[in-house]
Design a protein around this motif. Structure first.
Motif, PDB file in Angstrom:
ATOM      1  N   PRO A  43     -22.380 -53.858 -29.066  1.00 18.77           N
ATOM      2  CA  PRO A  43     -23.481 -53.963 -28.088  1.00 18.77           C
ATOM      3  C   PRO A  43     -23.861 -55.606 -27.551  1.00 18.77           C
ATOM      4  CG  PRO A  43     -24.164 -53.377 -30.251  1.00 18.77           C
ATOM      5  CD  PRO A  43     -22.673 -53.241 -30.341  1.00 18.77           C
ATOM      6  N   GLU A  44     -23.175 -56.141 -28.707  1.00 17.70           N
ATOM      7  CA  GLU A  44     -23.239 -57.758 -27.857  1.00 17.70           C
ATOM      8  C   GLU A  44     -22.315 -58.205 -27.034  1.00 17.70           C
ATOM      9  OE1 GLU A  44     -25.817 -59.519 -28.798  1.00 17.70           O
ATOM     10  OE2 GLU A  44     -26.600 -57.856 -29.996  1.00 17.70           O
ATOM     11  N   THR A  45     -20.919 -57.946 -27.627  1.00 17.80           N
ATOM     12  CA  THR A  45     -19.958 -58.409 -27.010  1.00 17.80           C
ATOM     13  C   THR A  45     -19.411 -57.135 -25.468  1.00 17.80           C
ATOM     14  OG1 THR A  45     -18.261 -57.519 -28.036  1.00 17.80           O
ATOM     15  CG2 THR A  45     -18.935 -59.622 -28.745  1.00 17.80           C
ATOM     16  N   LEU A  46     -19.883 -56.121 -25.600  1.00 16.54           N
ATOM     17  CA  LEU A  46     -19.587 -55.140 -24.957  1.00 16.54           C
ATOM     18  C   LEU A  46     -18.028 -54.771 -25.066  1.00 16.54           C
ATOM     19  CD1 LEU A  46     -21.551 -55.465 -21.626  1.00 16.54           C
ATOM     20  CD2 LEU A  46     -22.172 -54.318 -23.798  1.00 16.54           C
ATOM     21  N   LYS A  47     -17.043 -55.159 -25.972  1.00 14.56           N
ATOM     22  CA  LYS A  47     -15.741 -55.173 -26.226  1.00 14.56           C
ATOM     23  C   LYS A  47     -15.680 -53.866 -27.145  1.00 14.56           C
ATOM     24  CE  LYS A  47     -14.391 -58.738 -24.014  1.00 14.56           C
ATOM     25  NZ  LYS A  47     -14.308 -58.501 -22.567  1.00 14.56           N
ATOM     26  N   PRO A  48     -14.628 -53.060 -27.148  1.00 20.62           N
ATOM     27  CA  PRO A  48     -14.359 -52.008 -27.768  1.00 20.62           C
ATOM     28  C   PRO A  48     -13.777 -52.403 -29.131  1.00 20.62           C
ATOM     29  CG  PRO A  48     -12.403 -52.262 -26.098  1.00 20.62           C
ATOM     30  CD  PRO A  48     -13.442 -53.260 -25.933  1.00 20.62           C
ATOM     31  N   VAL A  49     -14.351 -51.599 -30.218  1.00 23.29           N
ATOM     32  CA  VAL A  49     -14.071 -51.796 -31.591  1.00 23.29           C
ATOM     33  C   VAL A  49     -13.367 -50.223 -32.070  1.00 23.29           C
ATOM     34  CG1 VAL A  49     -14.613 -52.320 -33.989  1.00 23.29           C
ATOM     35  CG2 VAL A  49     -16.109 -53.185 -31.915  1.00 23.29           C
ATOM     36  N   ALA A  50     -11.991 -50.512 -32.484  1.00 27.43           N
ATOM     37  CA  ALA A  50     -11.319 -49.630 -32.700  1.00 27.43           C
ATOM     38  C   ALA A  50     -11.450 -48.999 -34.192  1.00 27.43           C
ATOM     39  CB  ALA A  50      -9.861 -49.581 -32.390  1.00 27.43           C
ATOM     40  N   TYR A  51     -11.797 -47.693 -34.360  1.00 24.77           N
ATOM     41  CA  TYR A  51     -11.852 -47.277 -35.957  1.00 24.77           C
ATOM     42  C   TYR A  51     -11.206 -46.005 -36.208  1.00 24.77           C
ATOM     43  CZ  TYR A  51     -15.464 -44.039 -33.982  1.00 24.77           C
ATOM     44  OH  TYR A  51     -16.046 -43.133 -33.084  1.00 24.77           O
ATOM     45  N   TYR A  52     -10.415 -45.247 -35.293  1.00 21.01           N
ATOM     46  CA  TYR A  52      -9.686 -44.175 -35.538  1.00 21.01           C
ATOM     47  C   TYR A  52      -8.471 -43.788 -34.557  1.00 21.01           C
ATOM     48  CZ  TYR A  52      -8.906 -39.437 -37.060  1.00 21.01           C
ATOM     49  OH  TYR A  52      -8.234 -38.280 -37.553  1.00 21.01           O
ATOM     50  N   SER A  53      -7.509 -43.258 -35.010  1.00 20.22           N
ATOM     51  CA  SER A  53      -6.546 -42.689 -34.134  1.00 20.22           C
ATOM     52  C   SER A  53      -5.687 -41.668 -34.736  1.00 20.22           C
ATOM     53  CB  SER A  53      -5.741 -44.080 -33.385  1.00 20.22           C
ATOM     54  OG  SER A  53      -4.750 -43.272 -32.927  1.00 20.22           O
ATOM     55  N   LYS A  54      -5.720 -40.589 -34.126  1.00 23.88           N
ATOM     56  CA  LYS A  54      -4.878 -39.514 -34.650  1.00 23.88           C
ATOM     57  C   LYS A  54      -4.262 -38.579 -33.324  1.00 23.88           C
ATOM     58  CE  LYS A  54      -3.604 -37.122 -38.305  1.00 23.88           C
ATOM     59  NZ  LYS A  54      -2.653 -37.852 -39.536  1.00 23.88           N
ATOM     60  N   LEU A  55      -3.018 -38.823 -33.064  1.00 24.96           N
ATOM     61  CA  LEU A  55      -2.540 -38.344 -31.874  1.00 24.96           C
ATOM     62  C   LEU A  55      -1.295 -37.492 -32.155  1.00 24.96           C
ATOM     63  CD1 LEU A  55      -2.038 -41.916 -30.123  1.00 24.96           C
ATOM     64  CD2 LEU A  55      -3.849 -39.995 -29.870  1.00 24.96           C
ATOM     65  N   PRO A  56      -1.252 -36.235 -31.320  1.00 27.62           N
ATOM     66  CA  PRO A  56       0.106 -35.398 -31.583  1.00 27.62           C
ATOM     67  C   PRO A  56       1.383 -36.239 -31.640  1.00 27.62           C
ATOM     68  CG  PRO A  56      -1.212 -34.868 -29.693  1.00 27.62           C
ATOM     69  CD  PRO A  56      -1.749 -36.118 -30.272  1.00 27.62           C
ATOM     70  N   GLN A  57       2.136 -35.922 -32.776  1.00 31.56           N
ATOM     71  CA  GLN A  57       3.385 -36.690 -32.880  1.00 31.56           C
ATOM     72  C   GLN A  57       4.430 -36.481 -31.577  1.00 31.56           C
ATOM     73  OE1 GLN A  57       5.236 -34.988 -36.440  1.00 31.56           O
ATOM     74  NE2 GLN A  57       4.402 -36.688 -37.656  1.00 31.56           N
ATOM     75  N   ASP A  58       4.337 -35.600 -30.921  1.00 29.43           N
ATOM     76  CA  ASP A  58       5.231 -35.510 -29.706  1.00 29.43           C
ATOM     77  C   ASP A  58       4.555 -35.998 -28.334  1.00 29.43           C
ATOM     78  OD1 ASP A  58       3.413 -33.543 -29.692  1.00 29.43           O
ATOM     79  OD2 ASP A  58       4.997 -31.791 -29.065  1.00 29.43           O
ATOM     80  N   ILE A  59       3.642 -36.980 -28.531  1.00 27.69           N
ATOM     81  CA  ILE A  59       2.754 -37.246 -27.430  1.00 27.69           C
ATOM     82  C   ILE A  59       3.700 -38.001 -26.254  1.00 27.69           C
ATOM     83  CG2 ILE A  59       2.352 -39.777 -28.244  1.00 27.69           C
ATOM     84  CD1 ILE A  59      -0.516 -37.853 -26.794  1.00 27.69           C
ATOM     85  N   ALA A  60       4.915 -38.541 -26.666  1.00 30.77           N
ATOM     86  CA  ALA A  60       5.567 -38.991 -25.556  1.00 30.77           C
ATOM     87  C   ALA A  60       6.431 -38.048 -24.549  1.00 30.77           C
ATOM     88  CB  ALA A  60       6.841 -39.894 -26.073  1.00 30.77           C
ATOM     89  N   GLU A  61       6.178 -36.751 -25.194  1.00 30.13           N
ATOM     90  CA  GLU A  61       6.909 -35.629 -24.443  1.00 30.13           C
ATOM     91  C   GLU A  61       5.849 -34.935 -23.384  1.00 30.13           C
ATOM     92  OE1 GLU A  61       8.611 -35.488 -27.766  1.00 30.13           O
ATOM     93  OE2 GLU A  61       9.619 -37.221 -26.484  1.00 30.13           O
ATOM     94  N   ARG A  62       4.474 -35.208 -23.708  1.00 28.79           N
ATOM     95  CA  ARG A  62       3.526 -34.417 -23.071  1.00 28.79           C
ATOM     96  C   ARG A  62       2.588 -35.117 -22.042  1.00 28.79           C
ATOM     97  NH1 ARG A  62       1.598 -29.954 -26.336  1.00 28.79           N
ATOM     98  NH2 ARG A  62       3.016 -29.691 -27.611  1.00 28.79           N
ATOM     99  N   ARG A  63       2.073 -34.404 -21.013  1.00 28.76           N
ATOM    100  CA  ARG A  63       1.314 -35.029 -20.076  1.00 28.76           C
ATOM    101  C   ARG A  63      -0.180 -35.060 -20.916  1.00 28.76           C
ATOM    102  NH1 ARG A  63       1.833 -33.103 -13.938  1.00 28.76           N
ATOM    103  NH2 ARG A  63       0.057 -34.316 -13.736  1.00 28.76           N
TER     104      ARG A  63
END
Ligand code: PRP
Ligand code: URA
Length: 216
Positions: free
Chosen positions: A113-133
């Motif tokens: 809320p102060e800097t308005l910059k995003p803070v990352a806390y999680y990421s879980k993506l499909p393993q084959d994301i490179a092959e997907r739209r």
């Protein structure tokens, strides 16, 4: 649909009357949590319809009860829906009903809320994301920091074909995403005037996450 303008080459404003009406209901401060959440889901389906307009089809030989003929079925890369948490979740949950075979990823970000910059806390993506739209969802594109960071996370994981689907956007956020990711098309229901001193979209609809989940 309003075609892309030369200054915003990869932005589609899906301004269908149904979309605009539902968006106005979402903006209304009197709209409660249940209705807001339902409207966000309905709008997401309508935006998905627009965002997925260029999916490929190929003929498949099928028999109706009366005749056998070639009929169009989806072709090309498989799809992934990726929600920027929290608020993007309501959008992917709606869109996956339209594309039940899509894989779903989650990227957790909150805006300091102060800097308005995003803070990352999680990421879980499909393993084959490179092959997907990939269709990445977030209701609000404000400063653009969250969307640009999420798209970078997707690219770092190998994603090559990405569209950003958001309900509300502003020129500032669009410019940030376009500068960082000129290959990413943005599909939005409306482009509002700008940001206030706290980085909120005006006239906007308030804090999307809080209105979806009733946390304020
Ligand atoms: C909101 C919104 C976007 C972000 C947009 O999330 O859902 O992710 O702000 O702002 P930006 O374009 O300036 O980065 P928020 O940080 O409030 O987190 P939440 O979804 O968990 O409530
Ligand atoms: N995030 C929101 O939820 N709303 C805004 O107006 C800006 C960022």
């Amino acid at each position: 649909m309003t075609p892309s303008s030369p200054t915003a080459a990869r932005v589609t404003v899906a301004d269908h009357p149904l979309i605009l009406h539902k968006l106005s209901l979402m903006r209304d401060v009197r709209t409660g949590v249940k209705e807001f959440r339902e409207l966000a889901g309905e709008l997401s389906l309508l935006l998905a319809y627009e965002a997925m307009r260029d999916l490929g089809t190929e003929p498949e030989r099928l028999s109706t009860p009366l005749e056998t003929a070639d009929f169009p079925t989806l072709s090309g890369k498989k799809l992934a829906l990726v929600a920027i948490l929290r608020a993007g979740l309501v959008m992917t949950e709606a869109m996956v009903k339209l594309i039940p075979a899509a894989k779903v990823g989650h990227i957790g970000l909150y805006r300091d809320p102060e800097t308005l910059k995003p803070v990352a806390y999680y990421s879980k993506l499909p393993q084959d994301i490179a092959e997907r739209r990939v269709f990445v969802t977030d209701p609000m594109l404000a400063t653009g920091g969250s969307a640009a960071a999420a798209i970078q996370t997707l690219k770092d994981a190998g994603a090559q074909s990405i569209k950003l689907v958001c309900i509300l956007s502003v020129p500032e956020g669009i410019a940030v995403v376009q500068a960082a990711h000129p290959d990413v098309e943005i599909v939005t229901a409306a482009i509002d005037t700008g940001l206030n001193d706290h980085g909120y979209i005006v006239p906007g609809l308030g804090d999307a996450g809080d209105r979806i989940y009733g946390t304020k």
